[in-house]
Design a protein around this motif. Structure first.
Motif, PDB file in Angstrom:
ATOM      1  N   PRO A 366      75.566 -11.362   9.070  1.00  0.00           N
ATOM      2  CA  PRO A 366      74.717 -11.619  10.258  1.00  0.00           C
ATOM      3  C   PRO A 366      75.684 -12.111  11.251  1.00  0.00           C
ATOM      4  CG  PRO A 366      73.653 -12.307   8.447  1.00  0.00           C
ATOM      5  CD  PRO A 366      75.152 -11.984   8.036  1.00  0.00           C
ATOM      6  N   ASP A 367      76.608 -12.876  11.420  1.00  0.00           N
ATOM      7  CA  ASP A 367      77.309 -13.295  12.529  1.00  0.00           C
ATOM      8  C   ASP A 367      78.179 -12.391  13.223  1.00  0.00           C
ATOM      9  OD1 ASP A 367      76.299 -16.089  12.330  1.00  0.00           O
ATOM     10  OD2 ASP A 367      77.937 -16.913  11.459  1.00  0.00           O
ATOM     11  N   ARG A 370      75.675 -10.245  15.312  1.00  0.00           N
ATOM     12  CA  ARG A 370      75.530 -11.145  16.519  1.00  0.00           C
ATOM     13  C   ARG A 370      76.664 -11.000  17.279  1.00  0.00           C
ATOM     14  NH1 ARG A 370      71.170 -14.696  16.156  1.00  0.00           N
ATOM     15  NH2 ARG A 370      72.205 -16.028  17.549  1.00  0.00           N
ATOM     16  N   ARG A 375      76.158 -12.659  20.942  1.00  0.00           N
ATOM     17  CA  ARG A 375      75.359 -13.655  20.651  1.00  0.00           C
ATOM     18  C   ARG A 375      76.271 -14.787  19.956  1.00  0.00           C
ATOM     19  NH1 ARG A 375      69.645 -10.803  19.419  1.00  0.00           N
ATOM     20  NH2 ARG A 375      69.426  -9.617  21.232  1.00  0.00           N
ATOM     21  N   ASP A 378      75.217 -18.030  14.002  1.00  0.00           N
ATOM     22  CA  ASP A 378      73.686 -18.463  13.652  1.00  0.00           C
ATOM     23  C   ASP A 378      74.237 -20.035  13.224  1.00  0.00           C
ATOM     24  OD1 ASP A 378      71.425 -19.627  12.183  1.00  0.00           O
ATOM     25  OD2 ASP A 378      71.845 -18.287  10.295  1.00  0.00           O
ATOM     26  N   SER A 380      72.488 -22.441  11.713  1.00  0.00           N
ATOM     27  CA  SER A 380      72.292 -22.837  10.553  1.00  0.00           C
ATOM     28  C   SER A 380      73.376 -22.850   9.533  1.00  0.00           C
ATOM     29  CB  SER A 380      71.128 -22.294   9.928  1.00  0.00           C
ATOM     30  OG  SER A 380      71.108 -20.694   9.678  1.00  0.00           O
ATOM     31  N   HIS A 382      74.173 -20.008   7.874  1.00  0.00           N
ATOM     32  CA  HIS A 382      73.949 -19.048   6.703  1.00  0.00           C
ATOM     33  C   HIS A 382      74.527 -17.500   7.449  1.00  0.00           C
ATOM     34  CE1 HIS A 382      71.784 -21.961   4.493  1.00  0.00           C
ATOM     35  NE2 HIS A 382      70.889 -22.100   5.411  1.00  0.00           N
ATOM     36  N   GLY A 383      74.940 -17.457   8.489  1.00  0.00           N
ATOM     37  CA  GLY A 383      75.170 -16.046   8.865  1.00  0.00           C
ATOM     38  C   GLY A 383      76.705 -15.511   8.696  1.00  0.00           C
TER      39      GLY A 383
END
Length: 426
Positions: A366-367, A370, A375, A378, A380, A382-383
């Protein structure tokens, strides 16, 4: 014998002019084309220089589009697969020297390549370390081979090829000189210039084509010149006054000569020249604002074609030249590479769906997704992991061991036989 006199048929000729081979009966085709601006007075298409070619909108559009696109590509330095920052990355992607930004340097270089065919740049070094890159004027640079080695001469100095960044448009057979696209496409560009000149002359004259005066003409050269001046003056006065007609001497008429722009398909011919010029640089016509055959579907395909078959090729040529000249022939993991992702982005909906699919299939964290959208990671934490949908299982897993939701199948007592008979609640 003057062209106008031959055109209107008024010239002092002998009675036996038909038998006299020294007296031309009419203007030649080349003189008529020259009169219309399609040929210069030497009987050739207009001469083409780089400055003259850039006055053709299609040529200007091709050169500026290609040079700005190549200059805007991010240019990164890598050690293996890891992107590196540092002095060299700053030279390539921010400022090659104290006077030029990276964009302006690369745009200038590509402008020279996409016009004259060559845009050399000198690498200034301290020892073996590059400390600056300086663009050179290609019109003042000569290339030669001395004792088997290629050298560049500029402003009274000689530079070895190992210190010169040079991406020629197309090398000649001697492997030293280069062809330029303006020179290679000079006839197509000259035709576009000729049509521009003809259209400018036509509309500058109020849309009045060249005219021939018919009727009894005054005797003598001076009398004919005065009559011609009177007719010209009458036409100009009618144009200035906005009147639809002007008087003519009795028994005289003005007859248009030449080709009517509409009948001569001037609009279609000029449109074809845009497509012809686009071929010189390999550009899809849509990028020269030619949407005559563009649709939503094929315009998107031309966008992909641009990256795959044009921008990507020139980017590869520049990368290889930088890698050779900056790191040497026997470099290992160090390399320079463009980032073409920005040019290959689709619309927002397709892009987001593609990123979501890459995350769900474990191809991107996910990171990482992003980061592609500029962007931050994350917050949190978790990315930074790879994810995969729960229903996706390794090949070869027994179906009896998998439940409907991807978990283990329990026996009739609610226990997992693969885990020592423990129940789900345990």
């Amino acid at each position: 014998m003057g062209f106008w006199s031959r055109l209107v048929g008024r010239e002092e000729r002998s009675v036996n002019a038909l038998e006299n081979p020294t007296v031309p009966l009419s203007a030649g085709a080349e003189e008529i084309f020259a009169f219309f601006g399609l040929l210069d007075q030497r009987g050739h298409l207009p001469p083409v220089t780089i400055d003259a070619a850039l006055c053709v909108p299609a040529v200007l559009g091709a050169v500026t589009f290609m040079s700005r696109t190549m200059a805007a590509l991010p240019l990164h330095t890598y050690a293996g697969t890891e992107k590196r920052d540092g002095d060299l990355a700053m030279l390539l992607n921010e400022a090659p020297n104290a006077e030029w930004s990276s964009f302006e340097w690369r745009r200038y270089m590509w402008q020279q390549i996409f016009t004259g065919g060559r845009g050399p740049c000198w690498i200034e070094r301290i020892g073996t370390k590059p400390v600056a890159i300086w663009p050179m004027d290609p019109s003042l640079t000569t290339v030669a081979r001395v004792r088997g080695r290629k050298i560049y001469r500029f402003e009274g100095r000689e530079y070895p090829a190992t210190d010169i960044i040079d991406v020629p448009f197309m090398l000649k057979v001697n492997q030293i000189d280069a062809y330029g696209p303006v020179n290679l496409g000079r006839k197509a560009i000259a035709l576009a210039i000729a049509m521009n000149d003809f259209a400018a002359t036509f509309f500058a004259g109020g849309g009045v084509p060249p005219l021939a005066l018919e009727g009894p003409l005054p005797q003598g050269a001076d009398a004919f010149k005065r009559a011609q001046a009177d007719i010209n003056r009458a036409i100009e006065m009618a144009k200035k006054a906005g009147t639809p007609f002007f008087g003519m001497p009795p028994g005289h008429t003005l007859k248009a000569i030449g080709i009517d722009p509409d009948k001569g398909q001037m609009t279609e011919a000029r449109l074809f020249q845009i497509q012809e010029i686009a071929r010189i640089w390999g550009l899809p016509p849509v990028f020269l604002q030619d949407l005559s055959r563009g649709t939503f579907a094929n315009t998107e395909q031309q966008d992909l074609q641009l990256v795959k078959h044009l921008i990507g090729q020139w980017a590869k040529a520049f990368e290889d030249e930088l890698n050779l000249k900056l790191f040497g022939q026997r470099r290992r993991s160090l390399k320079v590479k463009h980032n073409l992702d920005g040019l290959q982005r689709g619309d927002f909906k397709s892009r987001i769906e593609g990123l979501a699919r890459a995350i769900n299939t474990g191809q991107l964290m996910p990171d990482e997704a992003r980061a592609l959208e500029d962007r931050p990671p994350d917050p949190s934490g978790h990315g930074g992991k790879l994810y995969i949908q729960g229903a996706t299982v390794p090949l070869g897993t027994a179906p009896s061991k998998i439940g409907h939701n991807g978990g283990p199948t329990l026996d009739d007592d609610g226990k997992d036989p693969a885990d020592g008979g423990k129940s789900a609640d345990d």
